[in-house]
Design a protein around this motif. Sequence first.
Motif, PDB file in Angstrom:
ATOM      1  N   LEU A  53       0.798  -1.223   0.000  1.00  0.00           N
ATOM      2  CA  LEU A  53       0.000   0.000   0.000  1.00  0.00           C
ATOM      3  C   LEU A  53       0.832   1.275   0.000  1.00  0.00           C
ATOM      4  CD1 LEU A  53      -2.940  -1.064   2.317  1.00  0.00           C
ATOM      5  CD2 LEU A  53      -2.948  -0.786  -0.167  1.00  0.00           C
ATOM      6  N   LYS A  54       1.895   1.316   0.763  1.00  0.00           N
ATOM      7  CA  LYS A  54       2.706   2.541   0.786  1.00  0.00           C
ATOM      8  C   LYS A  54       3.334   2.800  -0.572  1.00  0.00           C
ATOM      9  CE  LYS A  54       3.543   2.512   5.708  1.00  0.00           C
ATOM     10  NZ  LYS A  54       4.492   2.360   6.793  1.00  0.00           N
ATOM     11  N   GLU A  55       3.873   1.766  -1.172  1.00  0.00           N
ATOM     12  CA  GLU A  55       4.478   1.893  -2.501  1.00  0.00           C
ATOM     13  C   GLU A  55       3.415   2.253  -3.545  1.00  0.00           C
ATOM     14  OE1 GLU A  55       7.120  -0.803  -5.615  1.00  0.00           O
ATOM     15  OE2 GLU A  55       6.509  -1.676  -3.701  1.00  0.00           O
ATOM     16  N   ALA A  56       2.273   1.598  -3.461  1.00  0.00           N
ATOM     17  CA  ALA A  56       1.184   1.867  -4.398  1.00  0.00           C
ATOM     18  C   ALA A  56       0.674   3.294  -4.243  1.00  0.00           C
ATOM     19  CB  ALA A  56       0.056   0.864  -4.192  1.00  0.00           C
ATOM     20  N   MET A  57       0.541   3.766  -3.001  1.00  0.00           N
ATOM     21  CA  MET A  57       0.077   5.132  -2.793  1.00  0.00           C
ATOM     22  C   MET A  57       1.062   6.125  -3.399  1.00  0.00           C
ATOM     23  SD  MET A  57      -0.964   7.352   0.565  1.00  0.00           S
ATOM     24  CE  MET A  57      -2.569   6.644   0.800  1.00  0.00           C
ATOM     25  N   ALA A  58       2.347   5.892  -3.213  1.00  0.00           N
ATOM     26  CA  ALA A  58       3.349   6.784  -3.800  1.00  0.00           C
ATOM     27  C   ALA A  58       3.217   6.798  -5.324  1.00  0.00           C
ATOM     28  CB  ALA A  58       4.754   6.349  -3.386  1.00  0.00           C
ATOM     29  N   MET A  59       2.927   5.649  -5.902  1.00  0.00           N
ATOM     30  CA  MET A  59       2.762   5.574  -7.362  1.00  0.00           C
ATOM     31  C   MET A  59       1.555   6.394  -7.824  1.00  0.00           C
ATOM     32  SD  MET A  59       3.664   1.543  -7.777  1.00  0.00           S
ATOM     33  CE  MET A  59       3.378   1.413  -9.528  1.00  0.00           C
ATOM     34  N   VAL A  60       0.418   6.225  -7.150  1.00  0.00           N
ATOM     35  CA  VAL A  60      -0.766   6.970  -7.598  1.00  0.00           C
ATOM     36  C   VAL A  60      -0.644   8.453  -7.264  1.00  0.00           C
ATOM     37  CG1 VAL A  60      -2.284   4.956  -7.650  1.00  0.00           C
ATOM     38  CG2 VAL A  60      -2.210   6.371  -5.608  1.00  0.00           C
ATOM     39  N   GLU A  61       0.086   8.801  -6.219  1.00  0.00           N
ATOM     40  CA  GLU A  61       0.336  10.225  -5.951  1.00  0.00           C
ATOM     41  C   GLU A  61       1.112  10.848  -7.109  1.00  0.00           C
ATOM     42  OE1 GLU A  61       2.230   9.919  -2.100  1.00  0.00           O
ATOM     43  OE2 GLU A  61       0.373  10.532  -1.082  1.00  0.00           O
ATOM     44  N   ARG A  62       2.095  10.121  -7.634  1.00  0.00           N
ATOM     45  CA  ARG A  62       2.849  10.612  -8.797  1.00  0.00           C
ATOM     46  C   ARG A  62       1.948  10.711 -10.023  1.00  0.00           C
ATOM     47  NH1 ARG A  62       7.406   6.536  -9.214  1.00  0.00           N
ATOM     48  NH2 ARG A  62       7.722   7.510 -11.229  1.00  0.00           N
ATOM     49  N   ALA A  63       1.062   9.742 -10.194  1.00  0.00           N
ATOM     50  CA  ALA A  63       0.131   9.772 -11.326  1.00  0.00           C
ATOM     51  C   ALA A  63      -0.796  10.983 -11.224  1.00  0.00           C
ATOM     52  CB  ALA A  63      -0.679   8.475 -11.383  1.00  0.00           C
ATOM     53  N   VAL A  64      -1.322  11.232 -10.036  1.00  0.00           N
ATOM     54  CA  VAL A  64      -2.217  12.378  -9.830  1.00  0.00           C
ATOM     55  C   VAL A  64      -1.464  13.688 -10.045  1.00  0.00           C
ATOM     56  CG1 VAL A  64      -3.570  13.648  -8.100  1.00  0.00           C
ATOM     57  CG2 VAL A  64      -3.851  11.162  -8.344  1.00  0.00           C
ATOM     58  N   ALA A  65      -0.225  13.772  -9.582  1.00  0.00           N
ATOM     59  CA  ALA A  65       0.565  14.991  -9.780  1.00  0.00           C
ATOM     60  C   ALA A  65       0.741  15.283 -11.272  1.00  0.00           C
ATOM     61  CB  ALA A  65       1.921  14.860  -9.094  1.00  0.00           C
ATOM     62  N   ALA A  66       0.894  14.232 -12.066  1.00  0.00           N
ATOM     63  CA  ALA A  66       1.070  14.402 -13.507  1.00  0.00           C
ATOM     64  C   ALA A  66      -0.251  14.653 -14.226  1.00  0.00           C
ATOM     65  CB  ALA A  66       1.744  13.159 -14.098  1.00  0.00           C
ATOM     66  N   ASN A  67      -1.356  14.219 -13.633  1.00  0.00           N
ATOM     67  CA  ASN A  67      -2.656  14.323 -14.283  1.00  0.00           C
ATOM     68  C   ASN A  67      -3.723  14.664 -13.242  1.00  0.00           C
ATOM     69  OD1 ASN A  67      -4.682  14.150 -16.158  1.00  0.00           O
ATOM     70  ND2 ASN A  67      -4.203  12.074 -16.828  1.00  0.00           N
ATOM     71  N   PRO A  68      -3.675  15.894 -12.698  1.00  0.00           N
ATOM     72  CA  PRO A  68      -4.532  16.245 -11.563  1.00  0.00           C
ATOM     73  C   PRO A  68      -6.018  16.370 -11.877  1.00  0.00           C
ATOM     74  CG  PRO A  68      -3.282  18.154 -12.290  1.00  0.00           C
ATOM     75  CD  PRO A  68      -2.760  16.969 -13.061  1.00  0.00           C
ATOM     76  N   ARG A  69      -6.402  16.282 -13.136  1.00  0.00           N
ATOM     77  CA  ARG A  69      -7.823  16.368 -13.502  1.00  0.00           C
ATOM     78  C   ARG A  69      -8.396  14.999 -13.875  1.00  0.00           C
ATOM     79  NH1 ARG A  69     -10.840  20.049 -12.174  1.00  0.00           N
ATOM     80  NH2 ARG A  69     -12.106  19.851 -14.022  1.00  0.00           N
ATOM     81  N   SER A  70      -7.676  13.942 -13.537  1.00  0.00           N
ATOM     82  CA  SER A  70      -8.149  12.594 -13.829  1.00  0.00           C
ATOM     83  C   SER A  70      -8.943  12.057 -12.642  1.00  0.00           C
ATOM     84  CB  SER A  70      -6.976  11.661 -14.128  1.00  0.00           C
ATOM     85  OG  SER A  70      -7.419  10.313 -14.142  1.00  0.00           O
ATOM     86  N   GLY A  71     -10.236  11.901 -12.838  1.00  0.00           N
ATOM     87  CA  GLY A  71     -11.065  11.331 -11.786  1.00  0.00           C
ATOM     88  C   GLY A  71     -10.637   9.919 -11.427  1.00  0.00           C
ATOM     89  N   ALA A  72     -10.226   9.152 -12.424  1.00  0.00           N
ATOM     90  CA  ALA A  72      -9.798   7.770 -12.163  1.00  0.00           C
ATOM     91  C   ALA A  72      -8.552   7.739 -11.280  1.00  0.00           C
ATOM     92  CB  ALA A  72      -9.544   7.041 -13.479  1.00  0.00           C
ATOM     93  N   MET A  73      -7.614   8.626 -11.549  1.00  0.00           N
ATOM     94  CA  MET A  73      -6.384   8.641 -10.758  1.00  0.00           C
ATOM     95  C   MET A  73      -6.633   9.148  -9.344  1.00  0.00           C
ATOM     96  SD  MET A  73      -3.553   9.675 -13.593  1.00  0.00           S
ATOM     97  CE  MET A  73      -3.454   8.722 -15.115  1.00  0.00           C
ATOM     98  N   ILE A  74      -7.489  10.155  -9.216  1.00  0.00           N
ATOM     99  CA  ILE A  74      -7.834  10.654  -7.885  1.00  0.00           C
ATOM    100  C   ILE A  74      -8.620   9.593  -7.119  1.00  0.00           C
ATOM    101  CG2 ILE A  74      -9.112  12.425  -6.605  1.00  0.00           C
ATOM    102  CD1 ILE A  74      -8.303  14.362  -8.916  1.00  0.00           C
ATOM    103  N   ASP A  75      -9.461   8.833  -7.826  1.00  0.00           N
ATOM    104  CA  ASP A  75     -10.151   7.706  -7.200  1.00  0.00           C
ATOM    105  C   ASP A  75      -9.134   6.719  -6.632  1.00  0.00           C
ATOM    106  OD1 ASP A  75     -12.396   5.722  -6.709  1.00  0.00           O
ATOM    107  OD2 ASP A  75     -11.249   4.627  -8.234  1.00  0.00           O
ATOM    108  N   SER A  76      -8.105   6.411  -7.391  1.00  0.00           N
ATOM    109  CA  SER A  76      -7.077   5.482  -6.902  1.00  0.00           C
ATOM    110  C   SER A  76      -6.443   5.998  -5.618  1.00  0.00           C
ATOM    111  CB  SER A  76      -5.991   5.275  -7.963  1.00  0.00           C
ATOM    112  OG  SER A  76      -6.515   4.662  -9.113  1.00  0.00           O
TER     113      SER A  76
END
Length: 148
Positions: free
Chosen positions: A39-62
């Motif tokens: 979970l910690k590693e996965a959260m860091a991954m999706v945080e990076r994804a959201v930072a790159a694409n902050p208007r993605s509902g799917a990424m913010i959902d993750s």
Amino acid sequence: MDRWKEGEADLVEALKLRPDEPELLNFLGYSWIDRGERLKEAMAMVERAVAANPRSGAMIDSLGWAHYRMGDYKTAVEKLEQAVELEAGDPEINNHLGDAYWMVGRKDEAVFQWRRVLTLNPDAKIRGDAERKLASGQGPQAPKLATQ
């Protein structure tokens, strides 16, 4: 090796070639989050994804689902509400928001979200999950986590 593990290995290899690819980060991160793994590693991954694409509902959902799986329900609600604002018609995001509402004691709002899920043409798995929660009058149990 089962099919998922083979696919997971391919994703990990793809990330080595493109470590900042938001779609790859989100897909692999969410897969781990949904299974309660790394979970910690996965959260860091999706945080990076959201930072790159902050208007993605799917990424913010993750990201919201990661907070939920880690037991931070208040932050999960905040993130999942943002995700629903961006992707109002997504049944999985609405289902996640219902679960988070339930866990913070907002039971009526949770039931509303699960009913809404049924109007959004969900797949069989999401439909069954929402119907089960509505029929039982019980929300989700606190997540049981696999390895961190």
